[in-house]
Design an enzyme around this catalytic site. Structure first.
Site, PDB file in Angstrom:
ATOM      1  N   CYS A   6      -3.670  -0.879  -2.139  1.00  0.00           N
ATOM      2  CA  CYS A   6      -3.920   0.537  -2.428  1.00  0.00           C
ATOM      3  C   CYS A   6      -4.891   0.661  -3.615  1.00  0.00           C
ATOM      4  CB  CYS A   6      -2.592   1.201  -2.763  1.00  0.00           C
ATOM      5  SG  CYS A   6      -2.747   2.943  -3.150  1.00  0.00           S
ATOM      6  N   ASN A   7      -6.002   1.333  -3.386  1.00  0.00           N
ATOM      7  CA  ASN A   7      -6.986   1.516  -4.468  1.00  0.00           C
ATOM      8  C   ASN A   7      -6.418   2.361  -5.600  1.00  0.00           C
ATOM      9  OD1 ASN A   7     -10.198   0.884  -3.591  1.00  0.00           O
ATOM     10  ND2 ASN A   7      -8.696   0.889  -1.954  1.00  0.00           N
ATOM     11  N   THR A   8      -5.631   3.380  -5.254  1.00  0.00           N
ATOM     12  CA  THR A   8      -5.070   4.250  -6.296  1.00  0.00           C
ATOM     13  C   THR A   8      -4.117   3.448  -7.186  1.00  0.00           C
ATOM     14  OG1 THR A   8      -5.191   6.046  -4.664  1.00  0.00           O
ATOM     15  CG2 THR A   8      -3.965   6.489  -6.686  1.00  0.00           C
ATOM     16  N   ASP A  66       0.877  -1.177   0.000  1.00  0.00           N
ATOM     17  CA  ASP A  66       0.000   0.000   0.000  1.00  0.00           C
ATOM     18  C   ASP A  66       0.910   1.222   0.000  1.00  0.00           C
ATOM     19  OD1 ASP A  66      -2.405   1.537   0.260  1.00  0.00           O
ATOM     20  OD2 ASP A  66      -1.868   1.886   2.352  1.00  0.00           O
ATOM     21  N   SER A  67       0.305   2.389  -0.252  1.00  0.00           N
ATOM     22  CA  SER A  67       1.077   3.628  -0.191  1.00  0.00           C
ATOM     23  C   SER A  67       1.502   3.924   1.259  1.00  0.00           C
ATOM     24  CB  SER A  67       0.234   4.785  -0.719  1.00  0.00           C
ATOM     25  OG  SER A  67      -0.998   4.836  -0.023  1.00  0.00           O
ATOM     26  N   TYR A 123      -0.447   8.569  -2.496  1.00  0.00           N
ATOM     27  CA  TYR A 123      -0.462   8.306  -3.932  1.00  0.00           C
ATOM     28  C   TYR A 123      -1.667   8.994  -4.597  1.00  0.00           C
ATOM     29  CZ  TYR A 123       2.966   4.405  -3.596  1.00  0.00           C
ATOM     30  OH  TYR A 123       4.083   3.636  -3.417  1.00  0.00           O
ATOM     31  N   GLY A 124      -2.721   9.238  -3.811  1.00  0.00           N
ATOM     32  CA  GLY A 124      -3.988   9.755  -4.352  1.00  0.00           C
ATOM     33  C   GLY A 124      -3.846  10.965  -5.265  1.00  0.00           C
ATOM     34  N   GLU A 155      -6.349   8.753   9.597  1.00  0.00           N
ATOM     35  CA  GLU A 155      -5.017   8.615  10.213  1.00  0.00           C
ATOM     36  C   GLU A 155      -4.961   9.313  11.577  1.00  0.00           C
ATOM     37  OE1 GLU A 155      -1.581   9.101   7.801  1.00  0.00           O
ATOM     38  OE2 GLU A 155      -2.249   7.504   6.456  1.00  0.00           O
ATOM     39  N   CYS A 194     -11.124   3.137  -0.998  1.00  0.00           N
ATOM     40  CA  CYS A 194      -9.829   3.626  -0.520  1.00  0.00           C
ATOM     41  C   CYS A 194      -9.505   2.843   0.743  1.00  0.00           C
ATOM     42  CB  CYS A 194      -9.925   5.120  -0.205  1.00  0.00           C
ATOM     43  SG  CYS A 194      -8.443   5.786   0.583  1.00  0.00           S
ATOM     44  N   THR A 195      -8.219   2.541   0.916  1.00  0.00           N
ATOM     45  CA  THR A 195      -7.794   1.742   2.065  1.00  0.00           C
ATOM     46  C   THR A 195      -8.247   2.316   3.401  1.00  0.00           C
ATOM     47  OG1 THR A 195      -5.751   3.002   1.901  1.00  0.00           O
ATOM     48  CG2 THR A 195      -5.718   0.733   1.071  1.00  0.00           C
ATOM     49  N   HIS A 196      -8.309   3.647   3.493  1.00  0.00           N
ATOM     50  CA  HIS A 196      -8.589   4.282   4.786  1.00  0.00           C
ATOM     51  C   HIS A 196     -10.076   4.344   5.126  1.00  0.00           C
ATOM     52  CE1 HIS A 196      -4.505   5.602   4.148  1.00  0.00           C
ATOM     53  NE2 HIS A 196      -4.463   6.141   5.344  1.00  0.00           N
TER      54      HIS A 196
HETATM   55  N1  DGL Z   1      -3.853   3.908  -0.115  1.00  0.00           N
HETATM   56  C1  DGL Z   1      -4.526   4.950  -0.851  1.00  0.00           C
HETATM   57  C2  DGL Z   1      -5.732   4.348  -1.590  1.00  0.00           C
HETATM   58  O1  DGL Z   1      -6.293   3.346  -1.213  1.00  0.00           O
HETATM   59  C3  DGL Z   1      -4.954   6.083   0.064  1.00  0.00           C
HETATM   60  C4  DGL Z   1      -3.818   6.941   0.588  1.00  0.00           C
HETATM   61  C5  DGL Z   1      -3.030   7.627  -0.513  1.00  0.00           C
HETATM   62  O2  DGL Z   1      -3.509   8.599  -1.130  1.00  0.00           O
HETATM   63  O3  DGL Z   1      -1.907   7.176  -0.765  1.00  0.00           O
HETATM   64  O4  DGL Z   1      -6.121   4.879  -2.592  1.00  0.00           O
END
Ligand code: DGL
Length: 268
Positions: free
Chosen positions: A73-75, A10-11, A42-43, A152, A184-186
């Site tokens: 990571c979704n991005t 993940d990011s 990463y977003g 976070e 998104c992971t969060h």
């Molecule tokens: N992990 C990113 C996602 O799931 C979220 C945090 C980021 O922007 O890196 O898209």
């Protein structure tokens, strides 16, 4: 039995929501997790940059012996999956397709909302994946970049979070959606306040849960008595990772190693 680990990247720390689900379903597998905390988020980054980082992350997990790579990571999943599948010589799975399939099975009125980072929403990856399988479904998307920081901070119950949720989701909820993908992971961390605002008529689809079901098809967990080992790597700021990780996983993590970015990451 194949004792090589499942690799997850993940990011940053958010991918631990995916780790947690995978660990629940695969108690006997070894898992190696990499969070790119030096280069998060990463977003807001360009697809080219996210693709480069994602390939480096996957190559690092290959060096750790990963037999399969889960892009938490979704991005990254939205913009880098095809490139990863071309370049990485083990199966690579992302969260977009499983999340889309879960949303398609959940919707009754064929109106799905998707929330994610700017990069994920800009890529239209969820909408494309949903239309490909179910062209009659309408998808309405909204980027919610501030949710990452709120999650976070651990502000699940904070009034500021309620205001930000209202600001982002108000318009989306006028579209008469009955399903909302937490892309998104969060966002699973904010499931409760998002659900409270959306109301009980809207089903929330957690892409972290969805990906474990896909993994189960590829990798049935073998019978064994020995619990799997966890290894965690980050590229920066172990203390912050530890702090947020203990909230997400509801326990202290051990085996956290800081790796330096550079040529040594590359296996070829
Ligand atoms: N992990 C990113 C996602 O799931 C979220 C945090 C980021 O922007 O890196 O898209």
């Amino acid at each position: 039995m194949n004792k090589q680990p499942i690799g997850i990247f993940d990011s940053g720390v958010g991918g631990l929501t995916v780790f947690k689900e995978i660990r629940k379903l695969f108690p006997f597998e070894d898992i190696v997790y990499f969070g790119d905390t030096a280069r998060v988020p990463y977003g807001p980054k360009s697809p080219r940059t996210v693709v480069d980082y994602s390939i480096q992350n996957a190559r690092f997990l290959m060096q750790c012996g990963a037999k399969i790579i889960v892009v938490a990571c979704n991005t990254s999943s939205a913009v880098a999956l095809p490139e990863l599948q071309k370049k990485i010589p083990v199966p690579v799975i992302g969260v977009i397709e499983p999340g889309s399939i879960s949303a398609i099975s959940a919707t009754i009125n064929n109106r799905i909302g998707v929330i994610g980072t700017e990069g994920t929403i800009r890529s239209k990856a969820y909408a494309d994946a949903i239309y490909k399988i179910a062209p009659d479904i309408q998808v309405f998307s909204q980027a919610c970049p501030l949710f990452v920081s709120l999650a976070e901070e651990g502000w699940e119950d904070h009034d500021v979070t309620k205001l930000v949720i209202a600001e982002y989701l108000e318009n989306l909820l006028t579209k008469n959606i009955d399903t909302l993908v937490l892309g998104c992971t969060h966002y699973p961390i904010l499931k409760k306040p998002i659900g409270d605002f959306a109301g009980s008529n809207i089903k929330l689809v957690d892409s972290a849960e969805a990906v474990t079901h896909q993994l189960l098809k590829i990798l049935p967990d073998p019978e064994t008595e020995v619990n799997g080992q966890d290894r965690f790597y980050v590229s920066d700021n172990e203390q912050k990772f530890m702090k947020i990780a203990s909230r997400i996983l509801e326990k202290e993590i051990k085996n956290l190693i800081n790796v330096k970015l550079g040529e040594s990451w590359y296996i070829s």
